[in-house]
Design a protein around this motif. Structure first.
Motif, PDB file in Angstrom:
ATOM      1  N   ILE A   1      -8.482   4.289   1.366  1.00 55.32           N
ATOM      2  CA  ILE A   1      -8.335   3.164   0.446  1.00 55.32           C
ATOM      3  C   ILE A   1      -9.675   2.772  -0.169  1.00 55.32           C
ATOM      4  O   ILE A   1      -9.800   2.620  -1.377  1.00 55.32           O
ATOM      5  CB  ILE A   1      -7.681   1.960   1.160  1.00 55.32           C
ATOM      6  CG1 ILE A   1      -6.217   2.289   1.480  1.00 55.32           C
ATOM      7  CG2 ILE A   1      -7.763   0.714   0.294  1.00 55.32           C
ATOM      8  CD1 ILE A   1      -5.433   1.149   2.107  1.00 55.32           C
TER       9      ILE A   1
ATOM     10  N   HIS B   1      -3.304   6.286  -1.474  1.00 54.59           N
ATOM     11  CA  HIS B   1      -3.787   4.960  -1.872  1.00 54.59           C
ATOM     12  C   HIS B   1      -4.890   5.047  -2.925  1.00 54.59           C
ATOM     13  O   HIS B   1      -4.748   4.505  -3.999  1.00 54.59           O
ATOM     14  CB  HIS B   1      -4.246   4.123  -0.677  1.00 54.59           C
ATOM     15  CG  HIS B   1      -3.219   4.009   0.399  1.00 54.59           C
ATOM     16  ND1 HIS B   1      -2.006   3.398   0.194  1.00 54.59           N
ATOM     17  CD2 HIS B   1      -3.203   4.460   1.684  1.00 54.59           C
ATOM     18  CE1 HIS B   1      -1.286   3.467   1.303  1.00 54.59           C
ATOM     19  NE2 HIS B   1      -1.978   4.106   2.216  1.00 54.59           N
TER      20      HIS B   1
ATOM     21  N   GLY C   1      -7.471   3.399  -3.330  1.00 53.91           N
ATOM     22  CA  GLY C   1      -7.461   2.017  -3.784  1.00 53.91           C
ATOM     23  C   GLY C   1      -8.673   1.589  -4.570  1.00 53.91           C
ATOM     24  O   GLY C   1      -8.567   0.823  -5.527  1.00 53.91           O
TER      25      GLY C   1
ATOM     26  N   VAL D   1      -0.951   6.511  -5.619  1.00 53.60           N
ATOM     27  CA  VAL D   1      -1.316   5.091  -5.666  1.00 53.60           C
ATOM     28  C   VAL D   1      -0.093   4.202  -5.476  1.00 53.60           C
ATOM     29  O   VAL D   1       1.050   4.661  -5.559  1.00 53.60           O
ATOM     30  CB  VAL D   1      -2.011   4.746  -7.001  1.00 53.60           C
ATOM     31  CG1 VAL D   1      -3.264   5.589  -7.192  1.00 53.60           C
ATOM     32  CG2 VAL D   1      -1.056   4.932  -8.179  1.00 53.60           C
TER      33      VAL D   1
ATOM     34  N   TYR E   1      -7.287  -9.068  -4.166  1.00 58.23           N
ATOM     35  CA  TYR E   1      -8.082  -7.842  -4.173  1.00 58.23           C
ATOM     36  C   TYR E   1      -9.223  -7.913  -5.188  1.00 58.23           C
ATOM     37  O   TYR E   1     -10.351  -7.484  -4.916  1.00 58.23           O
ATOM     38  CB  TYR E   1      -7.195  -6.630  -4.493  1.00 58.23           C
ATOM     39  CG  TYR E   1      -6.300  -6.184  -3.362  1.00 58.23           C
ATOM     40  CD1 TYR E   1      -6.075  -6.993  -2.241  1.00 58.23           C
ATOM     41  CD2 TYR E   1      -5.655  -4.957  -3.411  1.00 58.23           C
ATOM     42  CE1 TYR E   1      -5.240  -6.578  -1.219  1.00 58.23           C
ATOM     43  CE2 TYR E   1      -4.828  -4.532  -2.382  1.00 58.23           C
ATOM     44  CZ  TYR E   1      -4.618  -5.340  -1.291  1.00 58.23           C
ATOM     45  OH  TYR E   1      -3.804  -4.920  -0.285  1.00 58.23           O
TER      46      TYR E   1
ATOM     47  N   TYR F   1      -6.971   0.804  -7.859  1.00 63.54           N
ATOM     48  CA  TYR F   1      -5.699   1.483  -8.135  1.00 63.54           C
ATOM     49  C   TYR F   1      -5.620   1.933  -9.594  1.00 63.54           C
ATOM     50  O   TYR F   1      -4.774   1.491 -10.375  1.00 63.54           O
ATOM     51  CB  TYR F   1      -4.524   0.581  -7.743  1.00 63.54           C
ATOM     52  CG  TYR F   1      -4.502   0.361  -6.247  1.00 63.54           C
ATOM     53  CD1 TYR F   1      -3.875   1.276  -5.411  1.00 63.54           C
ATOM     54  CD2 TYR F   1      -5.160  -0.723  -5.676  1.00 63.54           C
ATOM     55  CE1 TYR F   1      -3.897   1.097  -4.034  1.00 63.54           C
ATOM     56  CE2 TYR F   1      -5.188  -0.901  -4.294  1.00 63.54           C
ATOM     57  CZ  TYR F   1      -4.552   0.016  -3.484  1.00 63.54           C
ATOM     58  OH  TYR F   1      -4.588  -0.149  -2.118  1.00 63.54           O
TER      59      TYR F   1
END
Length: 524
Positions: free
Chosen positions: A330, A360, A362, A381, A393, A406
């Motif tokens: 991530i 992910h 991220g 994702v 986030y 993302y």
């Protein structure tokens, strides 16, 4: 003679050779023709779709079906607005828990309270029971002193919040789920998927202690299929901790494997073994995703799951054993570890068609995009993470890093296969809501996060159809409405390409077809 002809619809085939059709023919669960090729043949059944829009069935390439099913049946503290409310909810569950038993709760998320609860607070309402509250991220849990007292002393325990491996140790104190319990949970989650137009999915890690919590979890999927509780297609990622050293022939070059050498590709079109799942870090909700710089406002940058060299050795061993790899990464530091190891693995034994995945992805820095592309790594994702958690986030990443969250456009412009998924039950599983976010990049509050990463509706739909099929090695049988492929499709009440973007997530899923048959689960 055709078994079924679907007519009077707008078929968005996702096949560039024939992007739109109005009729589709089905025989023995396969698409046999479009338009004139379908209408020229007699059919036993003709279904008038009354102008609906039809797409290939959505593919959710990263889910946790068993966890989803169990979570649905577990008391949740998610609605609680205060610590006092959480403790009251725990007390209610404790009152129903036999003496010496475990009080299980779901939906724990410290962010709404500004801090974690403590074991001491839980002790006041636990009446001697062991309390286990699963964090919504799946990367941690909150427990009371009765649990801490029986954990190995060397584990980092803090004030009762256990992250990653420490959480796994707490889960390991309990009996595994039975296969029937798992099959029932899988079936419940699968029906939810169908109702959202998902006809195939990749279960993101069986055999581990965290989610399915059973060393015989694959057998539970077989049982669900045999009992008619698995009405969609499932590909199972295997947790890397199931690998063990093997004494194989030196020419094979396989250092670690499952018993019998089982690997990616075993199974059939309803249930098969997919990638090897390898964790390198945690999650952003739990603040355990591994970053190269600290979280905004915190004095740490998350954590790796293990020593970087140990993680790399596992990745290389999986590659050498012939697996497709699904590497959970991530944070950008975790992505560095994953990319370094994948590059090393390909250098030792080149496998251009391996289709390794980073799950992910991220937070991906601009300099990491070129490495994804060069190594042929797929980015899987979860757009709905930013739809539902994006405000948080963005705040913890800060102004410079938030646009890297993302990504969409950045992956596509570098020629990287972009795959959409949900990670259900961590976030809402609806592919249509995820498609909407991929285009507009707006959280529920309306904050736009990384607007330059927005993509088109067509590109977002591809992420849940064609690209999902590619990531799961299903491109010959799924992902587009092409003659010869499986007749898995979703019927929508409107065309995602023609409505206002803000309405895409609310489009009705009218029906879902698997093998050319409308599923009762999706319509009930």
């Amino acid at each position: 003679m055709l078994c079924t002809r679907l007519t009077n619809a707008r078929f968005l085939t996702m096949d560039p050779d024939r992007p739109v059709a109005h009729d589709l023919g089905i025989w023995r669960g396969r698409i046999v023709g479009l338009d004139e090729a379908a209408t020229s043949l007699p059919a036993r059944e003709v279904i008038d779709l009354q102008g609906a829009t039809v797409l290939p069935g959505f593919i959710d390439s990263h889910v946790h079906l068993a966890w989803t099913g169990f979570k649905a049946g577990t008391p949740s503290v998610a609605p609680c607005a205060s610590v006092a409310d959480v403790l009251a909810a725990v007390a209610e569950v404790v009152a129903r828990t036999p003496e010496g038993g475990w009080a299980d709760l779901a939906g724990y998320d410290q962010r709404g309270f500004g801090r974690h609860l403590t074991a001491a607070e839980l002790d006041k309402v636990s009446a001697g029971r062991k309390v286990f509250m699963m964090h919504d991220s799946g990367h941690g849990c909150m427990v009371n002193t009765a649990v801490l007292d029986v954990l190995p002393a060397e584990l980092p325990q803090g004030e009762g919040f256990l992250a990653e491996g420490a959480m796994g140790a707490a889960r390991a104190l309990r009996l595994p789920y039975s296969q029937q319990e798992l099959a029932d949970a899988i079936g419940l989650a699968a029906r939810t998927c169908l109702a959202e137009g998902v006809t195939a999915c990749a279960e993101a890690g069986i055999g581990g202690v965290l989610f399915g919590h059973s060393p015989v979890e694959l057998g539970a999927y077989q049982l669900a299929l045999e009992q008619g509780k698995l009405p969609l297609r499932a590909q199972l990622m295997v947790s890397a901790d199931r690998l063990r050293p093997v004494t194989a022939h030196e020419d094979d070059g396989i250092p670690r494997a499952l018993d019998l050498g089982l690997r990616t590709g075993f199974g059939d079109d309803r249930l098969s073994v997919g990638a090897l799942k390898i964790y390198t870090d945690g999650g952003m909700m739990a603040r355990t995703a591994a970053l190269t710089g600290p979280y905004q406002g915190l004095d740490h940058a998350g954590q790796l799951q293990d020593d970087p060299e140990t993680l790399a050795d596992t990745i290389v061993a999986g590659h050498l054993a012939g697996w497709q790899l699904a590497v959970h990464a991530i944070g950008d530091r975790a992505a560095d570890v994953a990319l370094d190891a994948l590059e090393r693995a390909q250098r030792i034994r080149p496998r251009p068609g391996a289709r390794h995945r980073i799950e992910h992805a991220g937070l991906i820095r601009p300099d990491q995009l070129e490495r994804f592309a060069r190594l042929g790594v797929t980015a899987v994702v979860q757009p709905n993470f930013l739809r539902y958690f994006g405000d948080d986030y963005a705040a913890i990443m800060g102004e410079e890093r938030a646009p890297w969250l993302y990504r969409g456009r950045g992956f596509l412009e570098h020629g990287i296969t972009l795959v959409g998924s949900s990670d259900r039950p961590v976030a809402d599983g609806s592919p249509l809501r995820a498609v909407q976010f991929m285009v507009e990049r707006a959280s529920e509050s309306g904050q736009v996060i990384g607007p330059d990463e927005g993509i088109t509706v067509d590109e977002a739909l591809r992420a849940y159809t064609v690209a999902g099929a590619f990531a799961c090695h299903w491109e010959d049988s799924a992902g587009s409405l092409t003659p010869g492929k499986r007749a898995d499709l979703v019927v929508l009440g409107d065309d995602p390409r023609s409505v206002d973007v803000s309405r895409i997530g609310d489009i009705e899923v009218v029906a879902t077809f698997v093998d050319g048959r409308e599923t009762e689960e999706a319509s009930s």
